[in-house]
Motif scaffolding. Structure first.
Motif, PDB file in Angstrom:
ATOM      1  N   HIS A   1      -0.569  27.461 -19.994  1.00 52.07           N
ATOM      2  CA  HIS A   1      -0.789  27.317 -21.431  1.00 52.07           C
ATOM      3  C   HIS A   1      -1.403  25.968 -21.787  1.00 52.07           C
ATOM      4  N   MET A   2      -2.028  25.341 -20.795  1.00 52.30           N
ATOM      5  CA  MET A   2      -2.839  24.163 -21.131  1.00 52.30           C
ATOM      6  C   MET A   2      -3.994  24.636 -22.012  1.00 52.30           C
ATOM      7  N   PRO A   3      -4.257  23.923 -23.121  1.00 50.86           N
ATOM      8  CA  PRO A   3      -5.380  24.348 -23.971  1.00 50.86           C
ATOM      9  C   PRO A   3      -6.708  24.060 -23.263  1.00 50.86           C
ATOM     10  N   VAL A   4      -7.443  25.119 -22.937  1.00 47.37           N
ATOM     11  CA  VAL A   4      -8.733  24.952 -22.282  1.00 47.37           C
ATOM     12  C   VAL A   4      -9.855  24.947 -23.326  1.00 47.37           C
ATOM     13  N   HIS A   5      -9.756  25.860 -24.259  1.00 47.82           N
ATOM     14  CA  HIS A   5     -10.668  25.860 -25.409  1.00 47.82           C
ATOM     15  C   HIS A   5      -9.785  25.917 -26.652  1.00 47.82           C
ATOM     16  N   PRO A   6      -9.399  24.742 -27.188  1.00 51.97           N
ATOM     17  CA  PRO A   6      -8.337  24.697 -28.207  1.00 51.97           C
ATOM     18  C   PRO A   6      -8.641  25.506 -29.467  1.00 51.97           C
TER      19      PRO A   6
ATOM     20  N   GLY B   1      -6.616  29.475 -26.948  1.00 49.94           N
ATOM     21  CA  GLY B   1      -7.484  29.046 -25.854  1.00 49.94           C
ATOM     22  C   GLY B   1      -6.763  28.582 -24.610  1.00 49.94           C
ATOM     23  N   CYS B   2      -5.545  29.107 -24.367  1.00 50.30           N
ATOM     24  CA  CYS B   2      -4.783  28.724 -23.170  1.00 50.30           C
ATOM     25  C   CYS B   2      -5.497  29.197 -21.898  1.00 50.30           C
ATOM     26  N   LEU B   3      -5.258  28.487 -20.798  1.00 45.29           N
ATOM     27  CA  LEU B   3      -5.838  28.863 -19.503  1.00 45.29           C
ATOM     28  C   LEU B   3      -5.570  30.321 -19.146  1.00 45.29           C
ATOM     29  N   GLU B   4      -4.358  30.808 -19.439  1.00 44.92           N
ATOM     30  CA  GLU B   4      -4.005  32.194 -19.102  1.00 44.92           C
ATOM     31  C   GLU B   4      -4.999  33.209 -19.672  1.00 44.92           C
ATOM     32  N   LEU B   5      -5.571  32.882 -20.841  1.00 39.95           N
ATOM     33  CA  LEU B   5      -6.479  33.822 -21.486  1.00 39.95           C
ATOM     34  C   LEU B   5      -7.766  34.018 -20.694  1.00 39.95           C
ATOM     35  N   TYR B   6      -8.033  33.088 -19.782  1.00 39.64           N
ATOM     36  CA  TYR B   6      -9.266  33.163 -19.000  1.00 39.64           C
ATOM     37  C   TYR B   6      -9.000  33.428 -17.527  1.00 39.64           C
ATOM     38  N   ALA B   7      -7.807  33.078 -17.066  1.00 40.39           N
ATOM     39  CA  ALA B   7      -7.639  33.015 -15.613  1.00 40.39           C
ATOM     40  C   ALA B   7      -6.423  33.756 -15.074  1.00 40.39           C
ATOM     41  N   ASN B   8      -5.661  34.452 -15.916  1.00 36.11           N
ATOM     42  CA  ASN B   8      -4.593  35.217 -15.268  1.00 36.11           C
ATOM     43  C   ASN B   8      -5.123  36.603 -14.861  1.00 36.11           C
ATOM     44  N   GLN B   9      -4.354  37.293 -14.083  1.00 34.14           N
ATOM     45  CA  GLN B   9      -4.767  38.561 -13.471  1.00 34.14           C
ATOM     46  C   GLN B   9      -5.256  39.564 -14.521  1.00 34.14           C
TER      47      GLN B   9
END
Lengths: 406, 406
Positions: free
Chosen positions: A258-263, A274-282
């Motif tokens: 849940h680090m903000p990648v695109h806040p 824009g959390c990392l999970e939204l782009y990079a989880n399975q």
């Protein structure tokens, strides 16, 4: 902004209170661990060699070695080939048929059991594919206890004596022992593992991401400071500092998903954006690839097969995940300055496609304090890491403090 | 993804090799530090009280106390009012006129010198406003050496004996001792402090952000795990873990200024895009506020005065900086799980306007593992932190290892 390049050892004051007064008993415990550690990390050493390496007297070493042999931790083998003058001693080795590490695993789609001997060699390996998500925890634990019994029986038939097991689970545990409070990918909340466990040998619980990180440290010659990033259904990170897992002030360290990648990006289920999970989880990668969430097959296998076949949607989705991971890791590396970043779990299997994008992001973004992007690698352990970490954990504890085996 | 809530102490194996065999000498050094530490953290203790607290014999404590008195670290005062039966002992206290910590500071716009006694009390404080940026380092160091001599003389007149000084500088040092490799705000690169220093008492060099963090730890009752974020011309962060500054595998830990906050945002001088510095360093905030970079006045004072007067541009700019800091801190807190975040330096002075925005971002973004946003605070030390940290550093080293004083 600017940290200082230290010369090897940290030179700042430890402001914590020193430990209790040193004692004879403390010295003996320390020296017992020291002798065991030396035996574990060398071959062909005799009692005399151990004395020479430790600076302890031969008499002291012999007494310590006798204690280690009595605890079945060490064996005395054939004559050492040290080539030195004098009566050659017998070689000391870790006992490969004494106490053994015992790891268990609950995954979303499988159960596992694993026994390793004191040298860290895998001696028993069992894995059963089984859909566990949203199942009754008591049923799942009953099946796991059966698997554990089989594994223990097999280990005992080789003369091994598995210690109390450690259980790897995809969730958050605590505050009590063996309480799985939050395992969203299993659909479980507040599951009292200790109460529901049907056998006598209740496992200690640990999170799979942490155990995966420790497996790297113990088996793959990772450096003393590294960041381990893994993905099963969620994204897990673990910080290893000076050879120890850093758990944070509340045990929550290593949250990267849940680090903000695109806040200002899309809304996340957590409430942020824009959390990392939204782009990079399975799930996100499958969705971006235009692939349905598989019901029977393992999703990571689906992704790797599509990527290998050159499926443009899958490649795009994995590469976008790599970019997002690279942005998150740029922040994490700047803060933490690890000697390496190791991709574990599903990320390790997708490494061929993820790594180039991650490295490109890091090359662009880490310029003030350049970082060797080749130190970002995929783990050779892949998804076997957590259960290996669980099994290795107990024996490493013994190596650290053999007196506790008592 | 999910770390485990540990029960107090980390229970994972330390896989590093145990230290050398414990020795009588090592035990004495350990116990010497233990006794000194107990004297430092308690009042009204006698030798007998110290014996009771440590479990050491009275004879052993007396011998250790005698050694500490001979080293001028401890004094024996009037009779202890312990109220216990038996002959009351004399109270032991840290000596306030013996060895003293000595801090020096080069800022962009000032020079400083500070002496603290063993109890951490400031006894000498000198600060000279002086534009140092882009000046000849030899001239600046000559002026600082003069200030250091004055401070030392004043300290000695009070019976203090300042130890070798530590110099706080806004830059990156190393690899050799006292080499300031990169201090962009001073316009200095590869300045050999040790070679250029005109006096005999060459200071040890340390980065101001690290020293600011240590000052918090030592003076303001910060928890053992915290993140310190400060701003002078640049943005500096420092991670304190278990009461120690964590410096990273290469000494580069704590880089927050180039964390990507808006990865597709404007280009940064570092080559990346959307770094925190673009939103939250001094120059960026002044620019966003529509204020010129002041030449005579201190820029932070300009900003606080405008904010206090309700200048809309200044308020907007500071609040945007707070949002960017909040986004960066959401990532940092997730990874590191500190017990607190302390704003130091210029951020402390802008705390009234920054904190509400930072906290709002954290409340929105840290929901999976909620974080008490009230633990984000502004340091009461403000911009005095680094030089206090420098002076305190040396005396804390002595408290940790009194045997090293010789």
């Amino acid at each position: 902004m600017y940290a200082v390049r230290h010369s090897g050892t940290a030179h700042f004051a430890d402001t914590s209170t020193p430990g209790p007064a040193a004692s004879q008993l403390g010295m003996r415990r320390h020296n017992l661990a020291l002798v065991l550690r030396i035996v574990a990390t060398h071959t062909d050493l005799s009692r005399a060699d151990v004395a020479a390496r430790t600076g302890l007297t031969r008499a002291a070493v012999s007494s310590l070695v006798d204690e280690l042999i009595a605890a079945e931790l060490v064996r005395e083998g054939p004559t050492a080939s040290s080539g030195r003058a004098g009566r050659p001693g017998r070689t000391l080795t870790l006992n490969d048929s004494g106490p053994a590490g015992f790891g268990l695993e609950i995954g979303v789609g499988h159960l596992g059991a694993c026994v390793v001997d004191l040298r860290g060699e895998v001696r028993v390996w069992r894995r059963v594919e089984r859909a566990n998500a949203h199942r009754d925890p008591a049923d799942v634990l009953a099946a796991l206890a059966d698997l554990a019994t089989e594994a223990r029986t097999e280990a005992e038939s080789s003369g091994l004596r598995p210690l109390s097991p450690m259980l790897s689970a995809p969730g958050l545990s605590g505050p009590g022992p063996a309480m799985l409070t939050h395992a969203p990918n299993l659909g479980w909340h507040d599951v009292p593992i200790a109460t529901l466990w049907p056998g006598p040998d209740t496992p200690q619980l640990e999170n799979e991401a942490n155990l995966g990180a420790l497996a790297e440290l113990w088996t793959a010659h990772a450096p003393a400071n590294f960041l381990h990033v893994s993905a099963e259904a969620g994204i897990g990170a673990a910080l290893v500092i000076d050879g120890r897992l850093y758990s944070g002030s509340r045990g929550f360290a290593g949250e990267l998903g849940h680090m903000p990648v695109h806040p200002d990006g899309p809304h996340c289920t957590c409430g942020s954006r824009g959390c990392l999970e939204l782009y990079a989880n399975q799930e996100a990668v499958l969705h971006a690839a235009g692939l349905p969430e598989p019901t029977a097959t393992d999703p990571v296998t689906v992704l790797t097969e599509h990527a290998r076949a050159g499926h443009p949607g899958a490649l795009d989705a994995i590469e976008r995940a790599g970019d997002a991971l690279g942005i998150a890791l740029a922040g994490a590396i700047g803060l933490f300055d690890p000697a390496a970043v190791i991709l574990g779990g599903a990320y390790a299997e997708l490494g061929a496609w993820l790594l180039p994008r991650i490295r490109r992001q890091l090359e662009t973004r880490l310029t003030v304090r350049p970082f060797d992007v080749q130190t970002v690698t995929a783990s050779p352990l892949g998804r076997r890491g957590p259960i290996l970490g669980a099994a290795l954990h107990t024996i490493r504890e013994i190596l650290r403090n053999p007196a506790a085996l008592g």
